[in-house]
Design a protein around this motif. Structure first.
Motif, short mmCIF file in Angstrom:
data_model
loop_
_atom_site.label_atom_id
_atom_site.label_comp_id
_atom_site.label_asym_id
_atom_site.label_seq_id
_atom_site.Cartn_x
_atom_site.Cartn_y
_atom_site.Cartn_z
N LEU A 5 58.14 7.76 41.06
CA LEU A 5 59.39 6.99 41.15
C LEU A 5 59.10 5.49 41.22
O LEU A 5 59.73 4.68 40.55
CB LEU A 5 60.17 7.41 42.41
CG LEU A 5 61.23 8.48 42.24
CD1 LEU A 5 61.84 8.79 43.60
CD2 LEU A 5 62.30 8.02 41.27
N ASN A 6 58.13 5.14 42.07
CA ASN A 6 57.77 3.73 42.25
C ASN A 6 57.29 3.11 40.95
O ASN A 6 57.68 2.01 40.59
CB ASN A 6 56.66 3.58 43.29
CG ASN A 6 57.15 3.82 44.69
OD1 ASN A 6 56.37 3.92 45.60
ND2 ASN A 6 58.45 3.92 44.86
N LYS A 7 56.43 3.86 40.25
CA LYS A 7 55.87 3.33 39.00
C LYS A 7 56.97 3.11 37.97
O LYS A 7 57.00 2.10 37.27
CB LYS A 7 54.82 4.30 38.44
CG LYS A 7 53.43 4.03 38.98
CD LYS A 7 52.40 4.91 38.31
CE LYS A 7 51.09 4.84 39.08
NZ LYS A 7 50.19 5.91 38.71
N ALA A 9 60.18 2.60 38.60
CA ALA A 9 61.02 1.47 39.04
C ALA A 9 60.30 0.15 38.77
O ALA A 9 60.91 -0.83 38.33
CB ALA A 9 61.33 1.61 40.54
N HIS A 10 58.99 0.12 38.99
CA HIS A 10 58.22 -1.10 38.82
C HIS A 10 58.18 -1.50 37.35
O HIS A 10 58.40 -2.67 37.00
CB HIS A 10 56.80 -0.87 39.36
CG HIS A 10 55.99 -2.13 39.42
ND1 HIS A 10 54.98 -2.38 38.53
CD2 HIS A 10 56.05 -3.21 40.23
CE1 HIS A 10 54.45 -3.57 38.81
NE2 HIS A 10 55.08 -4.09 39.85
N GLU A 13 61.46 -2.89 36.32
CA GLU A 13 61.64 -4.23 36.88
C GLU A 13 60.86 -5.27 36.07
O GLU A 13 61.36 -6.37 35.79
CB GLU A 13 61.14 -4.22 38.33
CG GLU A 13 61.79 -5.25 39.21
CD GLU A 13 61.41 -5.05 40.68
OE1 GLU A 13 62.02 -5.69 41.50
OE2 GLU A 13 60.47 -4.27 40.97
N MET A 14 59.63 -4.92 35.69
CA MET A 14 58.80 -5.86 34.93
C MET A 14 59.39 -6.13 33.55
O MET A 14 59.35 -7.24 33.05
CB MET A 14 57.37 -5.31 34.78
CG MET A 14 56.56 -5.28 36.04
SD MET A 14 56.45 -6.89 36.85
CE MET A 14 57.59 -6.67 38.20
N SER A 17 62.08 -8.55 33.86
CA SER A 17 61.69 -9.86 34.41
C SER A 17 60.96 -10.74 33.41
O SER A 17 60.52 -11.83 33.78
CB SER A 17 60.77 -9.65 35.62
OG SER A 17 61.44 -8.97 36.63
N GLU A 20 62.21 -14.32 33.18
CA GLU A 20 61.86 -15.14 34.35
C GLU A 20 60.38 -15.56 34.29
O GLU A 20 60.04 -16.68 34.64
CB GLU A 20 62.12 -14.38 35.65
CG GLU A 20 63.58 -14.34 36.08
CD GLU A 20 64.32 -13.15 35.54
OE1 GLU A 20 63.73 -12.42 34.68
OE2 GLU A 20 65.48 -12.92 35.93
N MET A 21 59.52 -14.61 33.85
CA MET A 21 58.09 -14.94 33.74
C MET A 21 57.91 -16.12 32.78
O MET A 21 57.13 -17.04 33.04
CB MET A 21 57.30 -13.75 33.21
CG MET A 21 57.15 -12.62 34.19
SD MET A 21 56.26 -11.26 33.38
CE MET A 21 56.95 -9.87 34.22
N LEU A 146 52.52 -12.74 29.63
CA LEU A 146 51.35 -11.91 29.93
C LEU A 146 50.25 -12.07 28.88
O LEU A 146 49.50 -11.15 28.59
CB LEU A 146 51.74 -10.43 30.07
CG LEU A 146 52.79 -10.13 31.14
CD1 LEU A 146 53.20 -8.67 31.13
CD2 LEU A 146 52.33 -10.56 32.52
#
Lengths: 176, 269
Positions: A5-7, A9-10, A13-14, A17, A20-21, A146
């Motif tokens: 789940l975290n991966k 969501a991350h 999010e990236m 974003s 913004e980066m 990146l």
């Protein structure tokens, strides 16, 4: 399960974003060229930063607006990438004190009021003491984020050449 | 920090701390001459009677400008206007010039928070972070940054409350700053433990300086420790728009270092 789940969501999010980066890198690169930030307008997919050039006797400020059009979702990012418009607007200021100059400027203000911006072309606009020149470019955000210093340098080369082009268009309007 | 009235150029009252020694008192002419000769540095702190503390010379370039102006020969008189109309135009021109000078002061006072925010972005990017969130309504600013190598995050909120000339001249340029440090944790039990701490943090209506509060995000698995402070923006940004990047980097490094130690100490798994 928690890790998956975290991966997910991350990653999401990236993906969201990236604009913004890119703006962060623009702020840092402009700072190295002597500009300071004097205004931020930040919304979900649209970032606008105004830079002031305290040491520049010619330019007063430069506005950079990044408007992300695609690529915040997983599907659109995979299909058409992260397309955005990059608007660069340069401003010169004439601190006019002569009433005759003010009358002349009022006429050009009216003449420019209804001009529409054109992609890739330069638009000039008088607003009382300020004269603006604007250019808009379409960019692929993934080409610049990146990618380390190389990506930032490539983006700054676009911005710097645009600022030079806009300055040349503005030069005839600058009063001594 | 606002300064008392500058001394006149011939008053020998200015003390300068240079290379570990207190020098002076100097008058304005001696001070500018020593600066130009490289015998003193803009990094040196100065003090004169009435000041509450020592301040670096570079933070108040107006002081040196004031002494240099006193050394300048008087400007020649302006040409005599040839007609009544020219005379009125000249008066109008002076009124506009003075208004521009006021507007410059006003703009600097109201924009110093944006200048500071740009400096924070530059400092954190230089430290290896990437900007991943930016929101701003002109007075309240919020940044979130992530280091992609170690997945740590910094959050930064700034609320400028001296954006007008009167308050900034009276108490200096002040802002309420919240700085936070976050790490991604590998297990749900640590996040749940942080959520309990977050609930307790929510009981603080107004966190006082030094009170560290906890924030947890179950979806992304991040735990943040945050602290509220009041920062003097004019200690970093001088009136001529110079930015003291070195000091700002130290402030951010010191804050995130303290928060990292707290986070790891409290939620060690």
């Amino acid at each position: 399960m928690f890790g998956i789940l975290n991966k997910f969501a991350h990653k999401s999010e990236m993906r969201e974003s990236k604009d913004e980066m890119l703006i962060g890198e623009v702020v840092r690169a402009m700072s190295r060229q002597g500009y300071v930030t004097i205004a931020f307008q930040a919304h979900d997919d649209r970032q606008r930063v105004r830079f002031y050039a305290p040491q520049d006797p010619f330019l007063n400020s430069v506005w950079i607006t990044l408007d992300r059009k695609t690529g915040t979702g997983m599907v659109s990012a995979a299909l058409i990438g992260s397309k955005a418009t990059l608007e660069i607007k340069a401003e010169i200021k004439n601190k006019m004190t002569d009433p005759d100059d003010l009358v002349a400027m009022f006429k050009t203000d009216l003449a420019n009021m209804f001009k529409m911006p054109v992609i890739g072309g330069v638009k000039l606009n008088h607003e009382m003491n300020s004269v603006f020149a604007t250019i808009t470019k379409i960019i692929e955000i993934d080409n610049y984020v990146l990618k380390g210093d190389a990506g930032t340098q490539q983006l700054m080369s676009i911005i710097s050449s645009a600022v030079t082009e806009l300055s040349e268009k503005l030069r005839p309007f600058k009063k001594a | 920090m606002p300064l008392p009235d500058f001394p006149s150029a011939d008053q020998e009252v200015i003390h300068v701390h240079h290379n570990g020694a207190n020098l002076g008192p100097f008058d304005g002419a001696k001070l500018t001459a020593m600066l130009e000769a490289g015998e003193l540095s803009q990094e040196d702190p100065f003090w004169y009677p009435g000041m509450s503390d020592w301040i670096k010379l570079k933070q108040y370039p107006q002081l040196i400008d004031h002494f240099r102006a006193a050394q300048q020969p008087a400007a020649p008189p302006p040409p005599v206007p040839q007609s009544r109309d020219d005379q009125l135009d000249a008066i109008f021109g002076k009124l506009i010039d003075k208004s521009w000078a006021y507007l410059d002061e006003y703009n600097f006072a109201s924009r110093i928070d944006e200048i500071f925010l740009g400096a924070v972005i530059t400092a954190t990017l230089d430290a290896g972070y990437n900007l991943i969130d930016l929101t701003s309504d002109g007075q309240n600013h919020y940044l979130r940054l992530e280091n992609f190598d170690d997945n740590s995050r910094i959050v930064f909120r700034l609320n400028h409350f001296t954006g007008d000339l009167v308050s900034s001249n009276v108490i200096g340029q002040k802002a309420r700053v919240m700085i936070g440090y976050g790490e991604r944790v590998p297990n749900i039990s640590t996040v749940l433990s942080a959520l309990k701490a977050e609930f307790k943090s929510g009981l603080f209506v107004n966190a006082e300086p030094g009170s560290i509060v906890v924030d947890a995000d179950v979806m992304s698995g991040y735990i943040y420790c945050q602290v509220d402070m009041f920062w003097s923006l004019d200690e970093i940004i001088s009136r001529n728009y110079d930015i003291d990047h070195e000091t700002l980097n130290e402030w951010i490094r010191a804050s995130t270092n303290a928060l990292r130690k707290y986070l790891r100490g409290r939620f060690a798994s």
